[in-house]
Motif scaffolding. Structure first.
Motif, PDB file in Angstrom:
ATOM      1  N   PHE A   1       0.846  -1.188   0.000  1.00 25.35           N
ATOM      2  CA  PHE A   1       0.000   0.000   0.000  1.00 25.35           C
ATOM      3  C   PHE A   1       0.884   1.242   0.000  1.00 25.35           C
ATOM      4  CE2 PHE A   1      -2.542  -3.277   2.051  1.00 25.35           C
ATOM      5  CZ  PHE A   1      -3.783  -3.122   1.451  1.00 25.35           C
ATOM      6  N   ALA A   2       0.381   2.314  -0.580  1.00 27.12           N
ATOM      7  CA  ALA A   2       1.084   3.594  -0.567  1.00 27.12           C
ATOM      8  C   ALA A   2       0.437   4.534   0.445  1.00 27.12           C
ATOM      9  CB  ALA A   2       1.057   4.229  -1.951  1.00 27.12           C
ATOM     10  N   THR A   3       1.159   5.594   0.795  1.00 27.22           N
ATOM     11  CA  THR A   3       0.569   6.699   1.535  1.00 27.22           C
ATOM     12  C   THR A   3      -0.115   7.600   0.527  1.00 27.22           C
ATOM     13  OG1 THR A   3       2.292   6.622   3.232  1.00 27.22           O
ATOM     14  CG2 THR A   3       1.033   8.673   3.031  1.00 27.22           C
ATOM     15  N   GLN A   4      -1.433   7.634   0.560  1.00 31.62           N
ATOM     16  CA  GLN A   4      -2.212   8.333  -0.462  1.00 31.62           C
ATOM     17  C   GLN A   4      -2.477   9.778  -0.035  1.00 31.62           C
ATOM     18  OE1 GLN A   4      -4.478   4.102  -1.461  1.00 31.62           O
ATOM     19  NE2 GLN A   4      -5.643   5.795  -0.597  1.00 31.62           N
ATOM     20  N   VAL A   5      -2.306  10.708  -0.982  1.00 30.17           N
ATOM     21  CA  VAL A   5      -2.418  12.124  -0.665  1.00 30.17           C
ATOM     22  C   VAL A   5      -3.332  12.869  -1.642  1.00 30.17           C
ATOM     23  CG1 VAL A   5      -0.197  12.251   0.518  1.00 30.17           C
ATOM     24  CG2 VAL A   5      -0.279  12.577  -1.965  1.00 30.17           C
ATOM     25  N   HIS A   6      -4.190  12.147  -2.350  1.00 25.79           N
ATOM     26  CA  HIS A   6      -5.117  12.744  -3.307  1.00 25.79           C
ATOM     27  C   HIS A   6      -4.381  13.468  -4.429  1.00 25.79           C
ATOM     28  CE1 HIS A   6      -8.722  11.829  -0.925  1.00 25.79           C
ATOM     29  NE2 HIS A   6      -7.978  12.105   0.127  1.00 25.79           N
ATOM     30  N   GLY A   7      -3.280  12.876  -4.870  1.00 22.22           N
ATOM     31  CA  GLY A   7      -2.517  13.434  -5.972  1.00 22.22           C
ATOM     32  C   GLY A   7      -2.544  12.526  -7.188  1.00 22.22           C
TER      33      GLY A   7
END
Length: 268
Positions: free
Chosen positions: A79-85
């Motif tokens: 999983f990634a750290t998601q930042v709405h990018g």
């Protein structure tokens, strides 16, 4: 081409595939699906398959839930750290070794992941945003995208498609599955925000069940995929109204906290 699929949970949950996973058919040699909130070990209010480390849930419970998911799909899931990018990370053998050992909580900061590495799952965490799974089963490459309002406008779906094409995928072989998300009848936004989003993705225009301005993010995502020529199926379930799914908006309105479900894809 997009085909809405009224996926019945009981029809999509064979015992050997986990009690909380909805299958998606992305071709031979690809395991893919979307979790529900069921089948995990977290107590209320996360009950029970919370897969995120950002909700206040105990990290050991989250890791156990992720271990269960790995058992269901037959591979560790990154999983990634998601930042709405719209950034996309490529994962390979080094990441497979890392996630097969003492797995980290994040592969890095991004809202898209791609890999050609067999036995390494890619996960995307959501609780109203749109989870997108993609695969070319011939070129043996897969990807995921986290498409919230800002990510959709930033072009995260197109960037994942572009990265898959750069890795050898071909548009006429690509398949996509768009998972459960808040629907256009429930996602209320100010009119100026609707105007801002639909100026970029017109297909996301919506009016809610209350007659107010809304956004239909799943429709916007499927439109972007259709514009690229990607054959797509959609899980027509709304997180806001479906108690089997986590919803940040529903939980916030009730003064509660929501866990996170996931879309996951693996080259078997």
């Amino acid at each position: 081409m997009t085909s809405p699929v009224p996926w019945a949970q009981e029809a999509m949950l064979p015992e050997d595939f986990g009690a909380g996973l909805l299958r998606a058919d992305l071709g031979e040699g690809v395991v893919a699906g979307f979790t529900t909130r069921h089948g995990g070990v977290s107590p209320a209010p996360w009950s029970s398959l919370d897969l995120a480390d950002t909700t206040g849930d105990d990290s050991a419970r989250v890791q156990r839930n992720r271990d269960l998911l790995a058992e269901w799909v037959g591979a560790p899931v990154a999983f990634a750290t998601q930042v709405h990018g719209a950034d996309v990370l490529d994962l390979g053998p080094a990441e497979r070794a890392e996630w097969s050992g003492a797995p980290p909580m994040s592969a890095g900061t991004a809202d898209g992941l791609v890999t050609a590495e067999p036995g390494l799952g890619l996960g995307v965490l959501v609780a109203d945003c749109v989870p997108v799974l993609l695969a070319d089963p011939v070129a043996r490459v897969v990807g995921v995208a986290h498409a919230g309002r800002r990510g959709l406008v930033a072009g995260v779906v197109d960037r994942v498609v572009d990265r898959l094409l750069a890795r050898g995928a071909e548009v006429d072989r690509l398949r996509a599955a768009v998972g459960p998300a808040v629907c256009g009848a429930c996602y209320e936004v100010p009119e100026d925000l609707r105007d801002e989003v639909t100026a970029v993705v017109p297909e996301s225009w919506s009016t809610t069940a209350r007659g107010t301005a809304g956004l239909d993010l799943p429709a916007g995502v499927t439109a972007r995929l259709a514009a690229r020529g990607v054959v797509t199926t959609r899980v027509d379930r709304c997180t806001m109204t479906d108690a089997d799914l986590f919803s940040h908006r529903r939980a916030t309105a009730a003064g509660e906290v929501a866990g996170r479900q996931a879309g996951v894809v693996v080259l078997s």
